[in-house]
Design an enzyme around this catalytic site. Structure first.
Site, PDB file in Angstrom:
ATOM      1  N   GLU A  34       0.833  -1.213   0.000  1.00 24.40           N
ATOM      2  CA  GLU A  34       0.000   0.000   0.000  1.00 24.40           C
ATOM      3  C   GLU A  34       0.864   1.257   0.000  1.00 24.40           C
ATOM      4  O   GLU A  34       2.075   1.199   0.263  1.00 24.40           O
ATOM      5  CB  GLU A  34      -0.946   0.011   1.211  1.00 24.40           C
ATOM      6  CG  GLU A  34      -0.247   0.044   2.559  1.00 24.40           C
ATOM      7  CD  GLU A  34      -1.151   0.558   3.676  1.00 24.40           C
ATOM      8  OE1 GLU A  34      -1.608   1.710   3.569  1.00 24.40           O
ATOM      9  OE2 GLU A  34      -1.374  -0.181   4.645  1.00 24.40           O
TER      10      GLU A  34
ATOM     11  N   LYS B  80      -5.831  10.277   0.690  1.00 21.67           N
ATOM     12  CA  LYS B  80      -5.895   8.912   1.218  1.00 21.67           C
ATOM     13  C   LYS B  80      -7.073   8.205   0.548  1.00 21.67           C
ATOM     14  O   LYS B  80      -8.207   8.688   0.633  1.00 21.67           O
ATOM     15  CB  LYS B  80      -6.081   9.005   2.734  1.00 21.67           C
ATOM     16  CG  LYS B  80      -6.287   7.690   3.448  1.00 21.67           C
ATOM     17  CD  LYS B  80      -6.418   7.932   4.957  1.00 21.67           C
ATOM     18  CE  LYS B  80      -7.097   6.755   5.633  1.00 21.67           C
ATOM     19  NZ  LYS B  80      -7.404   7.017   7.046  1.00 21.67           N
TER      20      LYS B  80
ATOM     21  N   VAL C 220      -5.523   0.036   2.869  1.00 24.87           N
ATOM     22  CA  VAL C 220      -5.678  -1.420   2.727  1.00 24.87           C
ATOM     23  C   VAL C 220      -6.836  -1.706   1.761  1.00 24.87           C
ATOM     24  O   VAL C 220      -6.693  -2.500   0.824  1.00 24.87           O
ATOM     25  CB  VAL C 220      -5.903  -2.077   4.109  1.00 24.87           C
ATOM     26  CG1 VAL C 220      -6.334  -3.530   3.959  1.00 24.87           C
ATOM     27  CG2 VAL C 220      -4.630  -1.978   4.947  1.00 24.87           C
TER      28      VAL C 220
ATOM     29  N   ASP D  80     -17.702   4.102  13.518  1.00 23.60           N
ATOM     30  CA  ASP D  80     -16.593   4.343  12.580  1.00 23.60           C
ATOM     31  C   ASP D  80     -15.919   3.001  12.280  1.00 23.60           C
ATOM     32  O   ASP D  80     -14.997   2.574  12.964  1.00 23.60           O
ATOM     33  CB  ASP D  80     -15.598   5.338  13.191  1.00 23.60           C
ATOM     34  CG  ASP D  80     -14.463   5.695  12.230  1.00 23.60           C
ATOM     35  OD1 ASP D  80     -14.300   4.996  11.212  1.00 23.60           O
ATOM     36  OD2 ASP D  80     -13.729   6.653  12.512  1.00 23.60           O
TER      37      ASP D  80
ATOM     38  N   SER E 198     -13.827   0.875   9.641  1.00 23.72           N
ATOM     39  CA  SER E 198     -12.964   1.082   8.474  1.00 23.72           C
ATOM     40  C   SER E 198     -13.486   0.340   7.250  1.00 23.72           C
ATOM     41  O   SER E 198     -13.941  -0.809   7.339  1.00 23.72           O
ATOM     42  CB  SER E 198     -11.554   0.591   8.782  1.00 23.72           C
ATOM     43  OG  SER E 198     -10.770   0.675   7.605  1.00 23.72           O
TER      44      SER E 198
ATOM     45  N   LYS F 278      -3.669  -2.001  15.474  1.00 24.21           N
ATOM     46  CA  LYS F 278      -3.205  -1.228  16.627  1.00 24.21           C
ATOM     47  C   LYS F 278      -4.355  -1.073  17.596  1.00 24.21           C
ATOM     48  O   LYS F 278      -5.508  -0.969  17.189  1.00 24.21           O
ATOM     49  CB  LYS F 278      -2.714   0.137  16.163  1.00 24.21           C
ATOM     50  CG  LYS F 278      -1.386  -0.008  15.445  1.00 24.21           C
ATOM     51  CD  LYS F 278      -0.769   1.307  15.054  1.00 24.21           C
ATOM     52  CE  LYS F 278       0.577   1.029  14.405  1.00 24.21           C
ATOM     53  NZ  LYS F 278       0.880   1.922  13.296  1.00 24.21           N
TER      54      LYS F 278
HETATM   55  N1  PSU Z   1      -3.089   1.291  10.675  1.00 25.61           N
HETATM   56  C1  PSU Z   1      -1.748   1.360  10.849  1.00 25.61           C
HETATM   57  N2  PSU Z   1      -1.005   2.002   9.909  1.00 25.61           N
HETATM   58  C2  PSU Z   1      -1.552   2.555   8.787  1.00 25.61           C
HETATM   59  C3  PSU Z   1      -2.970   2.460   8.612  1.00 25.61           C
HETATM   60  C4  PSU Z   1      -3.687   1.819   9.572  1.00 25.61           C
HETATM   61  O1  PSU Z   1      -1.248   0.862  11.841  1.00 25.61           O
HETATM   62  O2  PSU Z   1      -0.824   3.135   7.961  1.00 25.61           O
HETATM   63  C5  PSU Z   1      -3.591   3.022   7.351  1.00 25.61           C
HETATM   64  C6  PSU Z   1      -3.833   1.885   6.340  1.00 25.61           C
HETATM   65  O3  PSU Z   1      -3.664   2.413   5.046  1.00 25.61           O
HETATM   66  C7  PSU Z   1      -5.298   1.539   6.562  1.00 25.61           C
HETATM   67  C8  PSU Z   1      -5.875   2.904   6.887  1.00 25.61           C
HETATM   68  O4  PSU Z   1      -5.916   0.943   5.455  1.00 25.61           O
HETATM   69  O5  PSU Z   1      -4.883   3.546   7.671  1.00 25.61           O
HETATM   70  C9  PSU Z   1      -7.188   2.808   7.626  1.00 25.61           C
HETATM   71  O6  PSU Z   1      -7.755   4.070   7.711  1.00 25.61           O
HETATM   72  P1  PSU Z   1      -9.291   4.236   8.151  1.00 25.61           P
HETATM   73  O7  PSU Z   1      -9.329   3.965   9.621  1.00 25.61           O
HETATM   74  O8  PSU Z   1      -9.618   5.649   7.814  1.00 25.61           O
HETATM   75  O9  PSU Z   1     -10.088   3.244   7.345  1.00 25.61           O
HETATM   76 MN    MN Z   2     -11.107   4.712  10.657  1.00 24.26          MN
END
Ligand code: PSU
Ligand code: MN
Length: 304
Positions: A27, A90, A110, A140, A142, A161
Site C-alpha cells: 500500500e 488517502k 488497505v 466508525d 474502516s 493497533k
Molecule cells: N493502521 C496502521 N497504519 C496505517 C494504517 C492503519 O497501523 O498506515 C492506514 C492503512 O492504510 C489503513 C488505513 O488501510 O490507515 C485505515 O484508515 P481508516 O481507519 O480511515 O479506514
Molecule cells: Mn477509521
C-alpha cells in the site's frame, strides 16, 4: 474497455504477472500518511527488498495524476513521500473514482490497495496494521473490513493497533465472513505487541497452510479476503504499557480536537509516534518488513 486497461503496470510487475511469478502488493497510505519523511521512503524500500530476497516481486500501488499505478519506481515513491498527507488523498474504495476521474494523486489504504491488486491479478498484499472499529466510536468502521468481506486478496498484517476496539473489529470481520489466521500464534497480535489475548479463527504455521486455505476459498467460489496476522518480531515488540499509554493520550487528543472520519487514523498514528519517540517507529518498521517477507513466502507457495 476492461478494468485492466485502467491500470498502469511497471514493466517488471507486468512481466511477473504474465509469467505467473509470485507478486506481493504494497500500500501507499503508510508512505504518505503513516510515517514522516524520510523514514517512509526507507521503510517502503526495505519492504520491497525483503520481498525480493524471498524470490517475489513487489508491486507498490498508488494513483499518480489519476493513473492507477501497479509497481512504483524509486522516484515515484520519493515523490509521494515528499508530498505527504497534504498533497496526496488517502484512497479507500469511495476515493478511487474521485482521484482517477479528477486526475489527482492518491495513496491507497488497505481497502484501496486490495481493490487495485485484485484488478491486477495479484493475490497477496502485505501491510502493517489494518483499519478497524475505532475505540469509543463503534459507528466508525474502516472500509478495510468491508473490503476484506468482498475482495479475494490475502492480506498479511501485524493485527491491528489498539487505537482500535479489537473485539469489535473481530466481530465485524466475522460478520463479513473473513477468516482470521494467526501466523505461528493462537491469538490476535496487537501490532506493537505480539498478543491482544483475543482468539483467532485458526493458527497456521507455514506459508503452505495459508496457500491451501486461499486455494480452498477459490474452489468453493467464496469471494472474500483472508487476513493473516503475524506477531511483530520479539526483539522489536513494545512493552504493552508503553504502547497503551501513548495510544490512550493520542486518542483523547483526537476526541478533544474533534478529529473525525478518515483523519483519525493518521492523526493518532502521528501522535503515537511522537509520544513514544523512536521506539514505536522501530517496532512499526520491523513489523512491516517482517510482514513483507511472510507475504512473499505465501505468494511463492501460491505460485507453485
Ligand atoms: N493502521 C496502521 N497504519 C496505517 C494504517 C492503519 O497501523 O498506515 C492506514 C492503512 O492504510 C489503513 C488505513 O488501510 O490507515 C485505515 O484508515 P481508516 O481507519 O480511515 O479506514
Ligand atoms: Mn477509521
Amino acid at each position: 474497455m476492461t478494468l485492466h486497461n485502467a491500470l498502469v503496470f511497471s514493466n517488471e510487475v507486468a512481466a511477473a504477472i504474465w509469467a505467473g511469478s509470485p507478486v506481493v502488493a504494497l500500500e501507499s497510505t503508510l508512505i504518505t500518511h503513516g510515517f514522516p519523511y524520510p523514514a517512509n521512503v526507507d521503510t517502503a524500500l526495505a519492504m520491497e527488498a525483503a520481498i525480493r530476497a524471498e524470490g517475489a516481486i513487489p508491486a507498490t500501488i498508488a494513483v499518480i495524476k489519476g493513473s492507477i499505478k501497479v509497481g512504483l519506481d524509486g522516484n515515484e515513491i520519493e515523490m509521494l513521500a515528499g508530498l505527504g498527507q497534504a498533497g496526496v488523498r488517502k484512497c479507500s474504495r469511495r476515493d478511487l473514482p474521485i482521484v482517477a476521474g479528477l486526475r489527482q494523486h492518491g495513496a491507497t489504504t488497505v481497502a484501496g490497495t486490495m481493490i487495485v491488486a485484485h484488478m491486477a491479478g495479484i493475490k497477496v498484499f502485505a501491510t502493517g496494521g489494518i483499519g478497524g472499529v475505532h475505540r469509543g466510536h463503534p459507528q466508525d468502521v474502516s472500509a478495510d473490513l468491508i473490503e476484506l468481506g468482498r475482495t479475494p486478496i490475502t492480506v498479511v498484517c501485524a493485527g491491528a493497533k489498539s487505537i482500535l476496539d479489537l473485539p469489535l473489529t473481530l466481530e465485524v470481520l466475522e460478520t463479513q465472513g473473513v477468516p482470521v489466521l494467526g501466523y505461528g500464534t493462537d491469538t490476535l497480535p496487537a501490532f506493537y505487541s505480539r498478543s491482544s489475548g483475543l482468539p483467532i479463527d485458526q493458527r497456521v504455521d507455514s506459508p503452505e497452510d495459508v496457500a491451501a486455505i486461499a486455494a480452498a476459498r477459490d474452489l468453493l467460489g467464496l469471494g472474500h479476503g483472508i487476513l493473516v496476522a503475524v506477531p511483530v518480531p520479539e526483539a522489536d515488540a513494545l512493552p504493552v504499557d508503553v504502547a497503551e499509554t501513548a495510544i490512550a493520550q493520542a486518542t483523547q487528543e483526537a476526541n478533544a480536537q474533534g478529529i473525525s472520519g478518515k483523519d483519525i487514523t493518521p492523526f493518532v498514528l502521528g501522535r503515537v509516534l511522537e509520544l513514544t519517540g523512536g521506539r514505536s517507529q522501530s517496532a512499526n518498521i520491523a513489523a512491516l518488513v517482517n510482514n513483507a517477507r511472510v507475504g512473499a513466502r505465501i505468494a511463492v507457495a501460491l505460485s507453485i
